[in-house]
Design a protein around this motif. Structure first.
Motif, PDB file in Angstrom:
ATOM      1  N   GLY A   4       0.910  -1.188   0.217  1.00 53.42           N
ATOM      2  CA  GLY A   4       0.183  -0.012  -0.146  1.00 53.42           C
ATOM      3  C   GLY A   4       0.807   1.318  -0.003  1.00 53.42           C
ATOM      4  N   GLU A   5       2.192   1.137   0.118  1.00 53.44           N
ATOM      5  CA  GLU A   5       3.090   2.447  -0.098  1.00 53.44           C
ATOM      6  C   GLU A   5       3.864   2.496  -1.419  1.00 53.44           C
ATOM      7  OE1 GLU A   5       3.216   4.633   2.291  1.00 53.44           O
ATOM      8  OE2 GLU A   5       1.543   3.537   3.571  1.00 53.44           O
ATOM      9  N   LEU A   6       4.206   3.612  -1.695  1.00 55.49           N
ATOM     10  CA  LEU A   6       4.953   3.731  -3.053  1.00 55.49           C
ATOM     11  C   LEU A   6       6.581   3.470  -2.584  1.00 55.49           C
ATOM     12  CD1 LEU A   6       5.279   4.777  -5.886  1.00 55.49           C
ATOM     13  CD2 LEU A   6       5.775   7.057  -4.803  1.00 55.49           C
ATOM     14  N   TYR A   7       7.132   2.308  -3.204  1.00 58.14           N
ATOM     15  CA  TYR A   7       8.312   1.942  -3.156  1.00 58.14           C
ATOM     16  C   TYR A   7       9.486   2.757  -3.656  1.00 58.14           C
ATOM     17  CZ  TYR A   7      12.767  -0.906  -2.702  1.00 58.14           C
ATOM     18  OH  TYR A   7      13.939  -1.056  -2.215  1.00 58.14           O
ATOM     19  N   ARG A   8      10.347   3.598  -2.604  1.00 54.15           N
ATOM     20  CA  ARG A   8      11.181   4.447  -3.140  1.00 54.15           C
ATOM     21  C   ARG A   8      12.702   3.883  -3.168  1.00 54.15           C
ATOM     22  NH1 ARG A   8       8.495   9.116  -3.151  1.00 54.15           N
ATOM     23  NH2 ARG A   8       6.618   9.505  -1.911  1.00 54.15           N
ATOM     24  N   GLY A 167      -0.792  12.359  -9.254  1.00 48.36           N
ATOM     25  CA  GLY A 167      -0.294  11.508  -8.024  1.00 48.36           C
ATOM     26  C   GLY A 167       0.673  12.131  -7.040  1.00 48.36           C
ATOM     27  N   ALA A 168       1.679  12.639  -7.532  1.00 46.64           N
ATOM     28  CA  ALA A 168       3.086  12.881  -6.882  1.00 46.64           C
ATOM     29  C   ALA A 168       2.517  13.903  -5.652  1.00 46.64           C
ATOM     30  CB  ALA A 168       3.948  13.392  -7.645  1.00 46.64           C
ATOM     31  N   PRO A 169       1.642  15.350  -6.184  1.00 43.67           N
ATOM     32  CA  PRO A 169       1.466  15.965  -4.813  1.00 43.67           C
ATOM     33  C   PRO A 169       0.295  15.414  -3.938  1.00 43.67           C
ATOM     34  CG  PRO A 169       1.391  17.063  -6.998  1.00 43.67           C
ATOM     35  CD  PRO A 169       1.291  15.769  -7.306  1.00 43.67           C
ATOM     36  N   THR A 170      -0.493  14.280  -4.365  1.00 48.55           N
ATOM     37  CA  THR A 170      -1.548  14.120  -3.535  1.00 48.55           C
ATOM     38  C   THR A 170      -0.878  12.604  -2.667  1.00 48.55           C
ATOM     39  OG1 THR A 170      -2.208  12.376  -5.384  1.00 48.55           O
ATOM     40  CG2 THR A 170      -3.288  14.801  -5.075  1.00 48.55           C
ATOM     41  N   SER A 171       0.430  12.417  -2.681  1.00 50.92           N
ATOM     42  CA  SER A 171       0.946  11.300  -1.853  1.00 50.92           C
ATOM     43  C   SER A 171       1.214  11.982  -0.535  1.00 50.92           C
ATOM     44  CB  SER A 171       2.389  10.757  -2.530  1.00 50.92           C
ATOM     45  OG  SER A 171       3.169  11.972  -2.385  1.00 50.92           O
ATOM     46  N   PRO A 172       1.295  10.808   0.447  1.00 49.17           N
ATOM     47  CA  PRO A 172       1.275  10.915   1.806  1.00 49.17           C
ATOM     48  C   PRO A 172       2.218  11.725   2.416  1.00 49.17           C
ATOM     49  CG  PRO A 172       0.527   8.753   1.484  1.00 49.17           C
ATOM     50  CD  PRO A 172       1.032   9.297   0.270  1.00 49.17           C
ATOM     51  N   ASP A 173       3.233  11.873   1.672  1.00 44.02           N
ATOM     52  CA  ASP A 173       4.239  12.759   2.236  1.00 44.02           C
ATOM     53  C   ASP A 173       4.660  13.834   1.252  1.00 44.02           C
ATOM     54  OD1 ASP A 173       7.387  10.913   0.143  1.00 44.02           O
ATOM     55  OD2 ASP A 173       5.323  11.538  -0.401  1.00 44.02           O
ATOM     56  N   HIS A 194       3.542  23.808  -6.318  1.00 45.05           N
ATOM     57  CA  HIS A 194       3.617  22.554  -5.480  1.00 45.05           C
ATOM     58  C   HIS A 194       5.167  22.015  -5.278  1.00 45.05           C
ATOM     59  CE1 HIS A 194       1.176  20.051  -2.957  1.00 45.05           C
ATOM     60  NE2 HIS A 194       2.219  18.877  -3.154  1.00 45.05           N
ATOM     61  N   ARG A 195       5.492  21.812  -4.072  1.00 40.15           N
ATOM     62  CA  ARG A 195       6.780  21.187  -3.911  1.00 40.15           C
ATOM     63  C   ARG A 195       6.654  19.924  -3.040  1.00 40.15           C
ATOM     64  NH1 ARG A 195      10.628  23.920  -6.246  1.00 40.15           N
ATOM     65  NH2 ARG A 195      12.177  23.049  -4.778  1.00 40.15           N
ATOM     66  N   VAL A 196       7.305  18.969  -3.690  1.00 39.40           N
ATOM     67  CA  VAL A 196       7.157  17.542  -2.861  1.00 39.40           C
ATOM     68  C   VAL A 196       8.376  17.066  -2.374  1.00 39.40           C
ATOM     69  CG1 VAL A 196       6.452  15.117  -3.727  1.00 39.40           C
ATOM     70  CG2 VAL A 196       5.587  16.908  -4.657  1.00 39.40           C
ATOM     71  N   TRP A 197       8.393  16.449  -1.165  1.00 39.53           N
ATOM     72  CA  TRP A 197       9.516  15.708  -0.497  1.00 39.53           C
ATOM     73  C   TRP A 197       9.396  14.352  -1.330  1.00 39.53           C
ATOM     74  CZ3 TRP A 197      13.010  17.632   2.494  1.00 39.53           C
ATOM     75  CH2 TRP A 197      12.680  18.769   3.027  1.00 39.53           C
ATOM     76  N   HIS A 198      10.764  14.020  -1.686  1.00 43.25           N
ATOM     77  CA  HIS A 198      10.685  12.853  -2.584  1.00 43.25           C
ATOM     78  C   HIS A 198      12.000  12.220  -2.101  1.00 43.25           C
ATOM     79  CE1 HIS A 198      10.107  10.029  -6.079  1.00 43.25           C
ATOM     80  NE2 HIS A 198      11.471  10.031  -5.848  1.00 43.25           N
ATOM     81  N   GLY A 199      12.080  11.280  -1.450  1.00 41.29           N
ATOM     82  CA  GLY A 199      12.923  10.181  -0.843  1.00 41.29           C
ATOM     83  C   GLY A 199      14.324  11.204  -0.014  1.00 41.29           C
ATOM     84  N   GLY A 200      13.589  12.169   0.635  1.00 45.33           N
ATOM     85  CA  GLY A 200      14.487  13.129   1.367  1.00 45.33           C
ATOM     86  C   GLY A 200      14.925  14.303   0.757  1.00 45.33           C
ATOM     87  N   ARG A 201      14.713  14.691  -0.679  1.00 49.12           N
ATOM     88  CA  ARG A 201      14.988  15.643  -1.325  1.00 49.12           C
ATOM     89  C   ARG A 201      13.816  16.417  -1.592  1.00 49.12           C
ATOM     90  NH1 ARG A 201      18.049  11.539  -3.058  1.00 49.12           N
ATOM     91  NH2 ARG A 201      20.406  11.556  -3.020  1.00 49.12           N
ATOM     92  N   ARG A 202      13.780  17.813  -1.529  1.00 50.38           N
ATOM     93  CA  ARG A 202      12.695  18.588  -1.891  1.00 50.38           C
ATOM     94  C   ARG A 202      12.805  18.916  -3.538  1.00 50.38           C
ATOM     95  NH1 ARG A 202       9.297  21.689   1.723  1.00 50.38           N
ATOM     96  NH2 ARG A 202       8.321  23.410   0.578  1.00 50.38           N
ATOM     97  N   ARG A 203      11.663  18.446  -4.090  1.00 53.62           N
ATOM     98  CA  ARG A 203      11.913  18.736  -5.325  1.00 53.62           C
ATOM     99  C   ARG A 203      10.645  19.353  -6.139  1.00 53.62           C
ATOM    100  NH1 ARG A 203      14.098  12.815  -7.743  1.00 53.62           N
ATOM    101  NH2 ARG A 203      15.876  12.779  -6.560  1.00 53.62           N
ATOM    102  N   GLY A 204      10.649  20.389  -7.053  1.00 51.61           N
ATOM    103  CA  GLY A 204       9.590  20.978  -7.679  1.00 51.61           C
ATOM    104  C   GLY A 204       8.989  20.213  -8.962  1.00 51.61           C
ATOM    105  N   ILE A 205       7.798  20.407  -9.034  1.00 54.34           N
ATOM    106  CA  ILE A 205       7.201  19.806 -10.205  1.00 54.34           C
ATOM    107  C   ILE A 205       7.068  21.123 -11.192  1.00 54.34           C
ATOM    108  CG2 ILE A 205       4.981  18.836 -11.164  1.00 54.34           C
ATOM    109  CD1 ILE A 205       4.788  17.569  -8.414  1.00 54.34           C
ATOM    110  N   ARG A 206       7.695  20.716 -12.377  1.00 55.93           N
ATOM    111  CA  ARG A 206       7.468  21.613 -13.213  1.00 55.93           C
ATOM    112  C   ARG A 206       6.621  21.400 -14.718  1.00 55.93           C
ATOM    113  NH1 ARG A 206       8.583  26.154 -10.430  1.00 55.93           N
ATOM    114  NH2 ARG A 206      10.437  25.775  -9.071  1.00 55.93           N
TER     115      ARG A 206
END
Length: 206
Positions: A4-8, A167-173, A194-206
């Motif tokens: 049930g979780e996204l594997y990173r 999907g990315a901005p609506t993920s739990p993290d 929107h900015r997304v925390w991804h694997g400990g890194r803050r990344r913008g969606i462009r």
């Protein structure tokens, strides 16, 4: 997804399946390697197959060449999909080829991961059954240990081309709540901000 979780993965960049080598020494990829899966089973691969068919077998690619102004190099993904929907053989063959590659890769992933379902997204998924059907058939033909496992389902992503960006901005993290949802789940301005925390890194969606 697993449990049930996204594997990173360790570095937050897991599941780069498109860069698994399926054809050693094959087509050059933007990652710097050759023969990556995405070079044979993607929207770009659909165009390359159609352009090659129109070049070497123009007699069966009349509709594609008509749409492209008579120039194989001008054939686009939209041309291929439109011609395939009209039943033209060269375009249908392009979808059969990339569907076969897609199914082969999914069969290999099944041997490793044993998934319940594969979901096809991105621009090429807009072709619907033109892609899904040959991909599913190829998966069924190549899957291992069929006597012991159920063949994974092959489905089309509900949001198609925009599945990833929705999907990315609506993920739990996600870094913040999504505001101003439109038909695809958010407004363009919200997606850009929107900015997304991804694997400990803050990344913008462009």
């Amino acid at each position: 997804m697993t449990g049930g979780e996204l594997y990173r993965g360790r570095e937050g960049i897991a599941a780069e399946f498109g860069h698994v080598t399926v054809e050693p020494g094959g087509r050059r990829c933007g990652c710097g390697g050759r023969g990556c899966w995405e070079r044979y089973a993607s929207g770009r691969a659909r165009i390359l197959e159609a352009q090659e068919l129109a070049t070497v077998s123009p007699a069966i690619a009349g509709r594609l060449l008509e749409l492209a102004g008579g120039r194989p190099e001008a054939i686009t993904g939209l041309h291929v999909t439109r011609a395939a929907q009209d039943g033209h053989e060269a375009a249908l063959e392009a979808f059969r080829v990339i569907g076969t590659w897609l199914g082969q890769g999914m069969a290999a992933l099944t041997a490793v991961l044993d998934p319940e379902v594969f979901v096809l997204g991105g621009g090429v998924s807009a072709a619907g059954e033109l892609l899904r059907e040959p991909a599913e058939r190829s998966l069924q033909e190549r899957i291992t240990a069929r006597a012991y496992r159920q063949v994974p389902a092959v489905r089309l992503a509900e949001f198609g081309l925009e599945a990833g960006i929705v999907g990315a901005p609506t993920s739990p993290d996600s870094g913040e709540a999504v505001q101003g949802r439109g038909p695809t789940g958010m407004s363009e301005g919200t997606v850009r901000r929107h900015r997304v925390w991804h694997g400990g890194r803050r990344r913008g969606i462009r």
